[in-house]
Write a protein that holds these residues in place. Structure first.
Motif, PDB file in Angstrom:
ATOM      1  N   ARG A 158       2.808 119.463  39.280  1.00 47.06           N
ATOM      2  CA  ARG A 158       1.926 118.305  39.095  1.00 47.06           C
ATOM      3  C   ARG A 158       1.346 118.276  37.671  1.00 47.06           C
ATOM      4  NH1 ARG A 158      -1.473 118.341  44.804  1.00 47.06           N
ATOM      5  NH2 ARG A 158       0.244 117.549  46.135  1.00 47.06           N
ATOM      6  N   LEU A 159       0.964 119.446  37.168  1.00 44.49           N
ATOM      7  CA  LEU A 159       0.435 119.499  35.808  1.00 44.49           C
ATOM      8  C   LEU A 159       1.498 119.089  34.788  1.00 44.49           C
ATOM      9  CD1 LEU A 159      -1.657 122.819  35.947  1.00 44.49           C
ATOM     10  CD2 LEU A 159      -2.527 120.468  35.862  1.00 44.49           C
ATOM     11  N   SER A 160       2.732 119.530  35.038  1.00 39.76           N
ATOM     12  CA  SER A 160       3.808 119.181  34.113  1.00 39.76           C
ATOM     13  C   SER A 160       4.071 117.686  34.117  1.00 39.76           C
ATOM     14  CB  SER A 160       5.084 119.945  34.480  1.00 39.76           C
ATOM     15  OG  SER A 160       4.879 121.338  34.381  1.00 39.76           O
ATOM     16  N   LYS A 161       4.087 117.073  35.297  1.00 39.02           N
ATOM     17  CA  LYS A 161       4.296 115.622  35.379  1.00 39.02           C
ATOM     18  C   LYS A 161       3.149 114.857  34.727  1.00 39.02           C
ATOM     19  CE  LYS A 161       7.141 115.745  39.549  1.00 39.02           C
ATOM     20  NZ  LYS A 161       7.264 115.329  40.965  1.00 39.02           N
ATOM     21  N   GLU A 164       3.663 114.906  31.053  1.00 38.97           N
ATOM     22  CA  GLU A 164       4.749 113.999  30.658  1.00 38.97           C
ATOM     23  C   GLU A 164       4.260 112.554  30.618  1.00 38.97           C
ATOM     24  OE1 GLU A 164       7.887 114.688  33.371  1.00 38.97           O
ATOM     25  OE2 GLU A 164       8.424 116.668  32.559  1.00 38.97           O
ATOM     26  N   LYS A 165       3.466 112.190  31.588  1.00 38.52           N
ATOM     27  CA  LYS A 165       2.938 110.817  31.605  1.00 38.52           C
ATOM     28  C   LYS A 165       2.015 110.572  30.416  1.00 38.52           C
ATOM     29  CE  LYS A 165       3.242 110.068  36.575  1.00 38.52           C
ATOM     30  NZ  LYS A 165       2.485 109.789  37.815  1.00 38.52           N
ATOM     31  N   GLU A 166       1.190 111.572  30.108  1.00 40.69           N
ATOM     32  CA  GLU A 166       0.302 111.433  28.964  1.00 40.69           C
ATOM     33  C   GLU A 166       1.106 111.292  27.662  1.00 40.69           C
ATOM     34  OE1 GLU A 166      -2.903 111.076  28.785  1.00 40.69           O
ATOM     35  OE2 GLU A 166      -3.222 111.244  30.950  1.00 40.69           O
ATOM     36  N   ALA A 167       2.198 112.012  27.570  1.00 36.46           N
ATOM     37  CA  ALA A 167       3.036 111.924  26.372  1.00 36.46           C
ATOM     38  C   ALA A 167       3.682 110.553  26.262  1.00 36.46           C
ATOM     39  CB  ALA A 167       4.098 113.015  26.409  1.00 36.46           C
ATOM     40  N   GLU A 168       4.105 109.994  27.402  1.00 35.95           N
ATOM     41  CA  GLU A 168       4.724 108.675  27.388  1.00 35.95           C
ATOM     42  C   GLU A 168       3.720 107.601  26.950  1.00 35.95           C
ATOM     43  OE1 GLU A 168       6.279 108.113  31.254  1.00 35.95           O
ATOM     44  OE2 GLU A 168       7.963 109.530  30.990  1.00 35.95           O
ATOM     45  N   LYS A 169       2.490 107.739  27.391  1.00 42.22           N
ATOM     46  CA  LYS A 169       1.465 106.775  26.992  1.00 42.22           C
ATOM     47  C   LYS A 169       1.184 106.866  25.487  1.00 42.22           C
ATOM     48  CE  LYS A 169      -0.945 106.641  31.422  1.00 42.22           C
ATOM     49  NZ  LYS A 169      -2.208 106.929  32.122  1.00 42.22           N
ATOM     50  N   GLY A 170       1.239 108.052  24.910  1.00 46.56           N
ATOM     51  CA  GLY A 170       0.971 108.224  23.494  1.00 46.56           C
ATOM     52  C   GLY A 170       2.042 107.598  22.617  1.00 46.56           C
ATOM     53  N   VAL A 171       3.287 107.542  23.063  1.00 50.74           N
ATOM     54  CA  VAL A 171       4.358 106.947  22.274  1.00 50.74           C
ATOM     55  C   VAL A 171       4.145 105.448  22.137  1.00 50.74           C
ATOM     56  CG1 VAL A 171       6.827 106.479  22.198  1.00 50.74           C
ATOM     57  CG2 VAL A 171       5.995 108.756  22.862  1.00 50.74           C
TER      58      VAL A 171
END
Length: 266
Positions: A158-161, A164-171
């Motif tokens: 869950r932490l890894s997902k 990943e979502k936070e990284a996608e939002k930053g792009v």
């Protein structure tokens, strides 16, 4: 000890004559040694007087080294016979008392041995119950550790997902729906690594092919641990495998790429 039947008048008179009325002890000893003579109960002929050295049985008189002639009256003969019978009765009473004491002692020994066996049986049962409780406690701890490992893995996923979502939002660049919706094919495993825990606490580690069956694992445990009758189970999720499951592959049972198998006694 001479039996009661051998203390009759004929036997007593015959014994006294045989020892020349010398002593009661010799008469009793003569009766004990001649109890089974075929003529022991034959009537004894009366004589005008009992004279030492002139007994009815000549063979007995030959054993007397010195003959002393002593005449006994009828009253004296009766008294001698009564004393012999009394001596025999006393010996019989002593023997019966000894047999009684021996029987009591044997009974005490038997009871003591029975008590010892009962104590040994109780001690063995207590040890077996202790071992069973220890096995259950160890199994419970293993289940708790396995459950914690699964929960930790879920938490980590869950932490890894989330990252990943936070990284996608930053792009900030939206991805085409067609690309994001493409499902990832499930990863295929060719091998299955199993940790097999024996009832003794020993662990066997072996790699199997993903298409090997659970029956292959059973054969491996039987050959490696020298066990004949046992069962297989997983702790988390807890599942007890049945003989009908032995034909399924490790892959179809969800044991790939690695799992822990517990061997249970049956």
């Amino acid at each position: 000890v001479v039996s009661t039947q051998s203390t009759g008048e004929n036997r007593t008179t015959r014994a006294l004559r045989a020892v020349q009325y010398e002593s009661l002890e010799r008469a009793i000893a003569w009766l004990e040694n001649h109890d089974n003579d075929p003529d022991i109960d034959d009537p004894v002929e009366e004589s005008g007087g009992n004279v030492l050295g002139s007994a009815a049985d000549p063979a007995q008189t030959q054993s007397v080294q010195e003959e002393v002639r002593v005449e006994l009256t009828a009253e004296e003969r009766a008294a001698k016979a009564a004393e012999v019978q009394a001596k025999i009765a006393e010996r019989k009473r002593i023997a019966e008392e000894k047999d009684k004491q021996d029987a009591i002692m044997r009974e005490k020994i038997r009871r003591k041995e029975g008590q010892s066996l009962a104590e040994m049986r109780e001690k063995r049962e207590m040890e077996e119950a202790k071992l069973l409780a220890e096995e259950r406690r160890r199994q419970k701890l293993e289940d708790q550790r396995a459950r914690k490992a699964v929960l930790d893995k879920i938490k980590q996923d869950r932490l890894s997902k989330g990252k990943e979502k936070e990284a996608e939002k930053g792009v900030g660049t939206p991805q085409p729906i067609a690309q994001t919706a493409t499902p990832q094919p499930p990863k295929q495993y060719d091998e299955c690594r199993l940790q097999i825990r024996l009832p003794t606490g020993q662990a066997l580690v072996n790699s199997f092919k993903a298409e090997d069956t659970l029956g292959d694992v059973v054969a491996f445990v039987r050959d490696s641990a020298q066990l004949e009758t046992f069962g297989l189970m997983t702790s988390f999720p807890r599942k007890q495998y049945q003989p009908s499951d032995y034909g399924f592959s490790l892959k179809s049972l969800g044991l790939c790429p690695s799992s822990v198998i517990i061997v249970s006694k049956q």
